[in-house]
Design a protein around this motif. Structure first.
Motif, PDB file in Angstrom:
ATOM      1  N   MET A  91       0.816  -1.210   0.000  1.00 44.54           N
ATOM      2  CA  MET A  91       0.000   0.000   0.000  1.00 44.54           C
ATOM      3  C   MET A  91       0.851   1.263   0.000  1.00 44.54           C
ATOM      4  O   MET A  91       0.410   2.310  -0.468  1.00 44.54           O
ATOM      5  N   GLY A  92       2.060   1.163   0.545  1.00 46.15           N
ATOM      6  CA  GLY A  92       2.920   2.339   0.636  1.00 46.15           C
ATOM      7  C   GLY A  92       3.177   2.785   2.061  1.00 46.15           C
ATOM      8  O   GLY A  92       3.522   3.946   2.289  1.00 46.15           O
ATOM      9  N   ILE A  93       3.027   1.872   3.022  1.00 43.50           N
ATOM     10  CA  ILE A  93       3.309   2.169   4.427  1.00 43.50           C
ATOM     11  C   ILE A  93       4.599   1.460   4.816  1.00 43.50           C
ATOM     12  O   ILE A  93       4.700   0.237   4.724  1.00 43.50           O
ATOM     13  N   GLU A  94       5.586   2.225   5.239  1.00 41.69           N
ATOM     14  CA  GLU A  94       6.865   1.657   5.660  1.00 41.69           C
ATOM     15  C   GLU A  94       7.170   2.096   7.096  1.00 41.69           C
ATOM     16  O   GLU A  94       6.892   3.230   7.473  1.00 41.69           O
ATOM     17  N   VAL A  95       7.734   1.173   7.865  1.00 50.41           N
ATOM     18  CA  VAL A  95       8.080   1.453   9.252  1.00 50.41           C
ATOM     19  C   VAL A  95       9.570   1.229   9.450  1.00 50.41           C
ATOM     20  O   VAL A  95      10.114   0.204   9.042  1.00 50.41           O
ATOM     21  N   VAL A  96      10.231   2.198  10.085  1.00 52.93           N
ATOM     22  CA  VAL A  96      11.630   2.057  10.468  1.00 52.93           C
ATOM     23  C   VAL A  96      11.664   1.895  11.978  1.00 52.93           C
ATOM     24  O   VAL A  96      11.433   2.845  12.728  1.00 52.93           O
ATOM     25  N   THR A 131      22.430   2.379  -8.935  1.00 49.83           N
ATOM     26  CA  THR A 131      21.917   3.641  -9.476  1.00 49.83           C
ATOM     27  C   THR A 131      20.707   4.127  -8.689  1.00 49.83           C
ATOM     28  O   THR A 131      20.629   5.310  -8.323  1.00 49.83           O
ATOM     29  N   ARG A 132      19.773   3.236  -8.417  1.00 48.71           N
ATOM     30  CA  ARG A 132      18.567   3.635  -7.684  1.00 48.71           C
ATOM     31  C   ARG A 132      18.891   4.039  -6.255  1.00 48.71           C
ATOM     32  O   ARG A 132      18.318   4.992  -5.715  1.00 48.71           O
ATOM     33  N   LEU A 137      19.326   8.440  -2.181  1.00 48.16           N
ATOM     34  CA  LEU A 137      20.148   9.162  -1.210  1.00 48.16           C
ATOM     35  C   LEU A 137      20.354  10.613  -1.658  1.00 48.16           C
ATOM     36  O   LEU A 137      20.308  11.537  -0.839  1.00 48.16           O
ATOM     37  N   ALA A 138      20.538  10.816  -2.974  1.00 44.72           N
ATOM     38  CA  ALA A 138      20.713  12.181  -3.479  1.00 44.72           C
ATOM     39  C   ALA A 138      19.428  12.985  -3.335  1.00 44.72           C
ATOM     40  O   ALA A 138      19.456  14.175  -2.990  1.00 44.72           O
ATOM     41  N   SER A 139      18.273  12.342  -3.566  1.00 43.74           N
ATOM     42  CA  SER A 139      16.988  13.050  -3.450  1.00 43.74           C
ATOM     43  C   SER A 139      16.709  13.479  -2.011  1.00 43.74           C
ATOM     44  O   SER A 139      15.981  14.447  -1.782  1.00 43.74           O
ATOM     45  N   ARG A 167      15.943   3.381   2.758  1.00 40.99           N
ATOM     46  CA  ARG A 167      15.352   2.119   2.308  1.00 40.99           C
ATOM     47  C   ARG A 167      13.833   2.181   2.377  1.00 40.99           C
ATOM     48  O   ARG A 167      13.135   1.650   1.511  1.00 40.99           O
ATOM     49  N   ALA A 168      13.306   2.865   3.399  1.00 35.36           N
ATOM     50  CA  ALA A 168      11.852   2.951   3.551  1.00 35.36           C
ATOM     51  C   ALA A 168      11.198   3.757   2.438  1.00 35.36           C
ATOM     52  O   ALA A 168      10.052   3.488   2.068  1.00 35.36           O
ATOM     53  N   VAL A 169      11.907   4.742   1.900  1.00 38.47           N
ATOM     54  CA  VAL A 169      11.295   5.591   0.868  1.00 38.47           C
ATOM     55  C   VAL A 169      11.665   5.142  -0.541  1.00 38.47           C
ATOM     56  O   VAL A 169      11.258   5.758  -1.515  1.00 38.47           O
ATOM     57  N   LEU A 170      12.428   4.068  -0.647  1.00 39.95           N
ATOM     58  CA  LEU A 170      12.868   3.580  -1.947  1.00 39.95           C
ATOM     59  C   LEU A 170      11.729   3.001  -2.768  1.00 39.95           C
ATOM     60  O   LEU A 170      11.778   2.977  -3.992  1.00 39.95           O
ATOM     61  N   TRP A 171      10.657   2.570  -2.106  1.00 37.31           N
ATOM     62  CA  TRP A 171       9.618   1.786  -2.765  1.00 37.31           C
ATOM     63  C   TRP A 171       8.331   2.577  -2.962  1.00 37.31           C
ATOM     64  O   TRP A 171       7.236   2.077  -2.731  1.00 37.31           O
ATOM     65  N   ASN A 172       8.453   3.838  -3.327  1.00 34.10           N
ATOM     66  CA  ASN A 172       7.278   4.666  -3.626  1.00 34.10           C
ATOM     67  C   ASN A 172       6.331   4.739  -2.432  1.00 34.10           C
ATOM     68  O   ASN A 172       5.112   4.580  -2.559  1.00 34.10           O
ATOM     69  N   SER A 173       6.900   4.970  -1.269  1.00 35.23           N
ATOM     70  CA  SER A 173       6.115   5.011  -0.033  1.00 35.23           C
ATOM     71  C   SER A 173       5.240   6.260   0.013  1.00 35.23           C
ATOM     72  O   SER A 173       5.570   7.303  -0.538  1.00 35.23           O
TER      73      SER A 173
END
Length: 284
Positions: A91-96, A131-132, A137-139, A167-173
């Motif tokens: 769904m786009g929910i990531e937890v750290v 690359t991704r 990290l640059a964004s 890592r949490a925001v890598l997947w279109n969170s």
């Protein structure tokens, strides 16, 4: 909070995440007894409360680790049923979480893609993953990492937290929940992580920050949601509140001065008293 004039359409987008009247019992223990939470895109919502208030249980229910026993969950305005962590991630929910779940013997790239590796045929697509990882990290304006190929074991506490957040925001969170991200960090590293938290919200994500540190909360949070004995005491705008009022909400569950923000359709008050363990401590 202003309400639209009668008859005028409400053009504001729905919250990214909304919990209404969330309840969770563990046998006779009432861990959540009516929790309301709203997290909006572009805002940092701090989740605060004393030990045993229900913060950990709430984020685990949102993450799909535990099911809510009652209440409603809405994701981007639509009813949602989060059955397991994979569903939450989809769904786009990531937890750290506090332990970060990083592997010291792997480099930054492999940690960021851990369990979701990209492949080219039967082999890992190292170039695409690198690359991704570098783009993410640059964004986030991360410049404290020497190389994305260095092992996590060589990173500082702040750099490890940065990798976990990236890592949490890598997947279109859409929603990122951070569990005490600065708890074990020094002053300089704390400031770096808080700047990253702010950048996440500025990039359009809904960020939920679980924290005991009022300095951190008032530095980056737009909204503060206070839990007290498994219930939502209030959700307040940071700019309209004070440390004293928030601390009063945390310790007593009420404040005569705090301007409450409606978080959802109000749930019915819970009549039963909080359940305690054999030592008399309230559990969450």
């Amino acid at each position: 909070m202003r309400t639209p004039a009668q008859g005028a359409p409400d053009l504001a987008p729905p919250p990214s995440l909304e919990v209404r009247g969330g309840r969770k019992n563990f046998g006779a223990v009432h861990a959540l007894r009516g929790v309301d939470l709203v997290a909006r895109a572009g805002e940092v919502t701090a989740l605060v409360g004393d030990n045993g208030a229900g913060k950990s249980t709430l984020i685990k229910c949102i993450a799909g680790i535990y099911p809510f026993d009652a209440g409603e969950v809405f994701f981007q305005g639509e009813p949602a049923h989060i059955s397991d962590p994979a569903k939450a991630s989809d769904m786009g929910i990531e937890v750290v979480y506090q332990d970060l779940a990083l592997c010291d013997n792997l480099d930054i790239v492999h940690n960021m893609f851990l369990g979701r590796e990209l492949k080219k045929g039967i082999r890992l697509d190292e170039a695409k993953m690198e690359t991704r990882a570098a783009e993410v990290l640059a964004s986030l304006s991360v410049r404290t990492v020497r190389s994305i190929r260095q092992h996590v074991a060589s990173l500082s506490g702040g750099q490890r937290q940065t990798v976990a957040i990236a890592r949490a925001v890598l997947w279109n969170s859409k929603v990122v929940i951070l569990d005490e991200p600065t708890a074990a960090l020094g002053v300089a590293q704390t400031e770096q992580v808080l700047q990253l938290v702010r950048r996440l919200a500025d990039a359009g994500l809904a960020v939920v920050l679980v924290s005991h540190n009022m300095n951190d909360v008032f530095e980056v949070a737009d909204v503060i949601n206070v839990l007290y004995l498994g219930q939502t005491a209030a959700q307040v705008r940071t700019a309209e509140s004070s440390r004293a009022e928030v601390i009063e909400l945390i310790t007593s569950g009420s404040s005569s001065n705090a301007p409450a923000v409606p978080v959802a359709a109000a749930s019915a008050p819970v009549a039963d008293a909080p359940t305690t363990d054999a030592n008399g401590s309230t559990l969450a």
